[in-house]
Motif scaffolding. Sequence first.
Motif, PDB file in Angstrom:
ATOM      1  N   SER A 182       0.830  -1.211   0.000  1.00 24.02           N
ATOM      2  CA  SER A 182       0.000   0.000   0.000  1.00 24.02           C
ATOM      3  C   SER A 182       0.863   1.258   0.000  1.00 24.02           C
ATOM      4  N   GLN A 183       2.107   1.104   0.432  1.00 21.88           N
ATOM      5  CA  GLN A 183       3.042   2.237   0.436  1.00 21.88           C
ATOM      6  C   GLN A 183       4.072   2.131  -0.701  1.00 21.88           C
ATOM      7  N   ARG A 184       3.778   1.236  -1.645  1.00 24.89           N
ATOM      8  CA  ARG A 184       4.621   1.034  -2.827  1.00 24.89           C
ATOM      9  C   ARG A 184       6.063   0.662  -2.459  1.00 24.89           C
ATOM     10  N   ALA A 185       6.201  -0.113  -1.410  1.00 27.14           N
ATOM     11  CA  ALA A 185       7.526  -0.586  -1.001  1.00 27.14           C
ATOM     12  C   ALA A 185       7.925  -1.799  -1.842  1.00 27.14           C
ATOM     13  N   HIS A 186       9.207  -2.115  -1.820  1.00 24.56           N
ATOM     14  CA  HIS A 186       9.725  -3.230  -2.613  1.00 24.56           C
ATOM     15  C   HIS A 186       9.527  -4.550  -1.861  1.00 24.56           C
ATOM     16  N   VAL A 187       8.859  -5.503  -2.506  1.00 24.60           N
ATOM     17  CA  VAL A 187       8.643  -6.831  -1.937  1.00 24.60           C
ATOM     18  C   VAL A 187       9.197  -7.862  -2.912  1.00 24.60           C
ATOM     19  N   LEU A 188      10.005  -8.773  -2.375  1.00 22.68           N
ATOM     20  CA  LEU A 188      10.654  -9.796  -3.201  1.00 22.68           C
ATOM     21  C   LEU A 188      10.229 -11.169  -2.706  1.00 22.68           C
ATOM     22  N   ALA A 189       9.691 -11.997  -3.593  1.00 26.94           N
ATOM     23  CA  ALA A 189       9.284 -13.357  -3.238  1.00 26.94           C
ATOM     24  C   ALA A 189      10.331 -14.350  -3.731  1.00 26.94           C
ATOM     25  N   LEU A 190      10.638 -15.337  -2.882  1.00 25.16           N
ATOM     26  CA  LEU A 190      11.619 -16.369  -3.228  1.00 25.16           C
ATOM     27  C   LEU A 190      11.008 -17.748  -3.015  1.00 25.16           C
ATOM     28  N   PRO A 191      11.328 -18.717  -3.873  1.00 24.57           N
ATOM     29  CA  PRO A 191      10.974 -20.098  -3.561  1.00 24.57           C
ATOM     30  C   PRO A 191      11.559 -20.475  -2.197  1.00 24.57           C
ATOM     31  N   ASP A 192      10.910 -21.393  -1.498  1.00 22.23           N
ATOM     32  CA  ASP A 192      11.352 -21.736  -0.147  1.00 22.23           C
ATOM     33  C   ASP A 192      12.826 -22.135  -0.091  1.00 22.23           C
ATOM     34  N   ALA A 193      13.273 -22.881  -1.071  1.00 17.41           N
ATOM     35  CA  ALA A 193      14.669 -23.340  -1.060  1.00 17.41           C
ATOM     36  C   ALA A 193      15.635 -22.167  -1.122  1.00 17.41           C
ATOM     37  N   LEU A 194      15.323 -21.162  -1.933  1.00 20.34           N
ATOM     38  CA  LEU A 194      16.188 -19.988  -2.017  1.00 20.34           C
ATOM     39  C   LEU A 194      16.090 -19.155  -0.747  1.00 20.34           C
ATOM     40  N   TYR A 195      14.888 -19.002  -0.231  1.00 28.09           N
ATOM     41  CA  TYR A 195      14.715 -18.227   1.007  1.00 28.09           C
ATOM     42  C   TYR A 195      15.502 -18.864   2.149  1.00 28.09           C
ATOM     43  N   ASN A 196      15.401 -20.173   2.269  1.00 27.89           N
ATOM     44  CA  ASN A 196      16.118 -20.864   3.349  1.00 27.89           C
ATOM     45  C   ASN A 196      17.625 -20.757   3.200  1.00 27.89           C
ATOM     46  N   GLY A 197      18.080 -20.459   1.985  1.00 28.56           N
ATOM     47  CA  GLY A 197      19.503 -20.276   1.765  1.00 28.56           C
ATOM     48  C   GLY A 197      20.052 -18.980   2.337  1.00 28.56           C
ATOM     49  N   VAL A 198      19.169 -18.011   2.588  1.00 30.49           N
ATOM     50  CA  VAL A 198      19.617 -16.742   3.179  1.00 30.49           C
ATOM     51  C   VAL A 198      19.128 -16.556   4.609  1.00 30.49           C
ATOM     52  N   SER A 199      18.086 -17.262   5.003  1.00 31.18           N
ATOM     53  CA  SER A 199      17.565 -17.126   6.364  1.00 31.18           C
ATOM     54  C   SER A 199      18.447 -17.875   7.349  1.00 31.18           C
ATOM     55  N   GLN A 200      18.687 -17.264   8.504  1.00 27.63           N
ATOM     56  CA  GLN A 200      19.457 -17.915   9.562  1.00 27.63           C
ATOM     57  C   GLN A 200      18.560 -18.377  10.709  1.00 27.63           C
ATOM     58  N   VAL A 201      17.261 -18.315  10.483  1.00 33.98           N
ATOM     59  CA  VAL A 201      16.304 -18.751  11.502  1.00 33.98           C
ATOM     60  C   VAL A 201      15.755 -20.117  11.109  1.00 33.98           C
ATOM     61  N   GLU A 202      16.044 -21.105  11.915  1.00 35.92           N
ATOM     62  CA  GLU A 202      15.559 -22.457  11.620  1.00 35.92           C
ATOM     63  C   GLU A 202      14.061 -22.532  11.904  1.00 35.92           C
ATOM     64  N   HIS A 203      13.330 -23.075  10.975  1.00 35.59           N
ATOM     65  CA  HIS A 203      11.865 -23.204  11.087  1.00 35.59           C
ATOM     66  C   HIS A 203      11.208 -21.834  11.276  1.00 35.59           C
ATOM     67  N   GLY A 204      11.731 -20.824  10.608  1.00 33.70           N
ATOM     68  CA  GLY A 204      11.153 -19.489  10.693  1.00 33.70           C
ATOM     69  C   GLY A 204       9.879 -19.378   9.872  1.00 33.70           C
ATOM     70  N   VAL A 205       9.220 -18.228   9.973  1.00 38.40           N
ATOM     71  CA  VAL A 205       7.947 -18.018   9.295  1.00 38.40           C
ATOM     72  C   VAL A 205       8.146 -17.720   7.814  1.00 38.40           C
ATOM     73  N   GLY A 206       9.254 -17.049   7.471  1.00 33.50           N
ATOM     74  CA  GLY A 206       9.527 -16.809   6.061  1.00 33.50           C
ATOM     75  C   GLY A 206       9.392 -15.369   5.628  1.00 33.50           C
ATOM     76  N   VAL A 207       9.759 -14.426   6.492  1.00 32.19           N
ATOM     77  CA  VAL A 207       9.737 -13.018   6.100  1.00 32.19           C
ATOM     78  C   VAL A 207      10.947 -12.321   6.707  1.00 32.19           C
ATOM     79  N   MET A 208      11.590 -11.465   5.919  1.00 35.18           N
ATOM     80  CA  MET A 208      12.695 -10.667   6.438  1.00 35.18           C
ATOM     81  C   MET A 208      12.697  -9.304   5.755  1.00 35.18           C
TER      82      MET A 208
END
Length: 261
Positions: free
Chosen positions: A73-99
Amino acid sequence: MKTITSRDNAQYKELAKLAGSQQARRKAGRTLLDGVHLCQAFLQLRGVPEQCVVSESALHNPEVMEIVGQLESQRAHVLALPDALYNGVSQVEHGVGVMFLIETPERAVTAPVSVSAVLLDGVQDPGNVGSILRSAAAAGIRQVYCSAGTAFCWSPKVLRAAMGAHFVLDIFENVDLAGLVRAAKVPTLATSGYATQRLYDVDLRQPVAWLFGHEGQGVADDLLSMATHQVVIPHLGQVESLNVAACAAVCFFEQVRQNQT
């Protein structure tokens, strides 16, 4: 919302570099906030991030979709990644999936300490630093000054341990604590296991600068000698000392107690 599906994408490579390297985070002046709570706290207290990154599975999570909706709604940048790619950058095990990708503020010391503050001398454990930040924020303290030997406050582990405290604090890093103590307009209280004055015998109904040191060696001798007071927290039982984060919490909330009585 933009979607990336390749590990070879330049934007993804940059995220992976920031996720895995403290040197890269320092050099870029950016870091990642991983998890719903940190992202919600940033949105509420600091506003729109440079970018929001979500996993495809998280797009079915109501809390994540609320965050994404606010950003879109504020025209911010949102990037979607397949789970495998997201998990490659996330350092939270079993996280919700947003950073969030955010800039890390760089603050220079421009005035002497004149309000209650925290001075960290070589506190190296990220969990301890984050816990101290969280306790300081909860106790109404707003300024934190860190020596060069203290853990980087904007690292993922410190951010997770602080649970959003960063966004209500002014954090100064790579500070010359000796110069800060010399110029301070408020008393400096250093904790030491060898002190004879008890914390509870000091008048804390005024602003003070709390000085905490390295987990093993404590506050450096030169800083210790400059402190207005050296205080000890009395304890029972067969333990040598308190953990520095626990020590800090006791100090902060003794000050809160004295100011509320």
